[in-house]
Write a protein that holds these residues in place. Sequence first.
Motif, PDB file in Angstrom:
ATOM      1  N   GLU A 107       0.810  -1.219   0.000  1.00 20.79           N
ATOM      2  CA  GLU A 107       0.000   0.000   0.000  1.00 20.79           C
ATOM      3  C   GLU A 107       0.844   1.270   0.000  1.00 20.79           C
ATOM      4  O   GLU A 107       0.556   2.225  -0.721  1.00 20.79           O
ATOM      5  CB  GLU A 107      -0.903   0.033   1.245  1.00 20.79           C
ATOM      6  CG  GLU A 107      -1.938  -1.040   1.304  1.00 20.79           C
ATOM      7  CD  GLU A 107      -2.733  -0.981   2.598  1.00 20.79           C
ATOM      8  OE1 GLU A 107      -3.234   0.100   2.940  1.00 20.79           O
ATOM      9  OE2 GLU A 107      -2.841  -2.027   3.250  1.00 20.79           O
ATOM     10  N   GLU A 108       1.859   1.275   0.836  1.00 23.72           N
ATOM     11  CA  GLU A 108       2.679   2.470   0.979  1.00 23.72           C
ATOM     12  C   GLU A 108       3.392   2.819  -0.330  1.00 23.72           C
ATOM     13  O   GLU A 108       3.436   3.979  -0.733  1.00 23.72           O
ATOM     14  CB  GLU A 108       3.689   2.263   2.106  1.00 23.72           C
ATOM     15  CG  GLU A 108       4.304   3.541   2.595  1.00 23.72           C
ATOM     16  CD  GLU A 108       5.096   3.358   3.878  1.00 23.72           C
ATOM     17  OE1 GLU A 108       5.621   4.365   4.356  1.00 23.72           O
ATOM     18  OE2 GLU A 108       5.213   2.224   4.394  1.00 23.72           O
ATOM     19  N   CYS A 137      -6.109  -2.259  -0.311  1.00 23.99           N
ATOM     20  CA  CYS A 137      -5.885  -1.437   0.891  1.00 23.99           C
ATOM     21  C   CYS A 137      -6.491  -2.076   2.139  1.00 23.99           C
ATOM     22  O   CYS A 137      -7.575  -2.646   2.108  1.00 23.99           O
ATOM     23  CB  CYS A 137      -6.395  -0.024   0.699  1.00 23.99           C
ATOM     24  SG  CYS A 137      -8.154   0.205   0.894  1.00 23.99           S
ATOM     25  N   LYS A 138      -5.705  -1.991   3.211  1.00 22.12           N
ATOM     26  CA  LYS A 138      -6.135  -2.481   4.511  1.00 22.12           C
ATOM     27  C   LYS A 138      -5.910  -1.425   5.579  1.00 22.12           C
ATOM     28  O   LYS A 138      -6.736  -1.233   6.451  1.00 22.12           O
ATOM     29  CB  LYS A 138      -5.369  -3.761   4.883  1.00 22.12           C
ATOM     30  CG  LYS A 138      -5.689  -4.941   4.007  1.00 22.12           C
ATOM     31  CD  LYS A 138      -4.873  -6.148   4.379  1.00 22.12           C
ATOM     32  CE  LYS A 138      -5.182  -7.291   3.423  1.00 22.12           C
ATOM     33  NZ  LYS A 138      -4.254  -8.391   3.540  1.00 22.12           N
ATOM     34  N   ASN A 139      -4.768  -0.754   5.503  1.00 22.39           N
ATOM     35  CA  ASN A 139      -4.385   0.196   6.549  1.00 22.39           C
ATOM     36  C   ASN A 139      -4.437   1.660   6.116  1.00 22.39           C
ATOM     37  O   ASN A 139      -4.686   2.536   6.928  1.00 22.39           O
ATOM     38  CB  ASN A 139      -2.960  -0.115   7.037  1.00 22.39           C
ATOM     39  CG  ASN A 139      -2.843  -1.532   7.554  1.00 22.39           C
ATOM     40  OD1 ASN A 139      -3.707  -2.005   8.267  1.00 22.39           O
ATOM     41  ND2 ASN A 139      -1.782  -2.214   7.169  1.00 22.39           N
ATOM     42  N   LEU A 140      -4.190   1.920   4.857  1.00 23.05           N
ATOM     43  CA  LEU A 140      -4.053   3.301   4.393  1.00 23.05           C
ATOM     44  C   LEU A 140      -5.185   3.721   3.457  1.00 23.05           C
ATOM     45  O   LEU A 140      -5.006   4.603   2.623  1.00 23.05           O
ATOM     46  CB  LEU A 140      -2.702   3.468   3.678  1.00 23.05           C
ATOM     47  CG  LEU A 140      -1.467   3.099   4.499  1.00 23.05           C
ATOM     48  CD1 LEU A 140      -0.222   3.105   3.625  1.00 23.05           C
ATOM     49  CD2 LEU A 140      -1.293   4.038   5.673  1.00 23.05           C
TER      50      LEU A 140
END
Length: 160
Positions: A107-108, A137-140
């Motif tokens: 993602e990053e 995407c999971k975190n961002l």
Amino acid sequence: MLFPSTQASILLISKSKHKEISVHTPFILFNVFNFSLGSENFFNKGLELYNKKKFEDARFMFERSIVFNPKHSNSYLYLAKIYNQEKNQKKEEKNLEATLLIEPNNEEAMLMLMKIALEKSNYSKVKSLSEDFVKVCKNLCDENKSILDSLANLEPKNES
């Protein structure tokens, strides 16, 4: 390229009897184990230096990590972050692409590439990356919305 000591052991194994093979096998396994640990050690040291903002030293450690393990995606990601700090967009982008080649769901790295494409007003690339990003995407996930909001303000200049 193999280390000379490992190379010698392999040579001895190929010229030796079966009993001697078992004597040298743990040595080879030990070297292979140390080889993979080396990449993590260099990465962890690089991360420590990166967090202290010692970017030149951190870059050296991340590059060493890649020498030991060319598929260590986080080493490429952190090299990209260093090049971002140094305003070297070409090398930043190259390392982000390497990160995504190894770990397509990072993602990053996707977000960082979207920001570069946004700066370049590359509408089609941002849109394509955003579509991929939404799938993984999971975190961002919230970051994508701000990029899409910025994208809405752009004219589609590079839609080829």
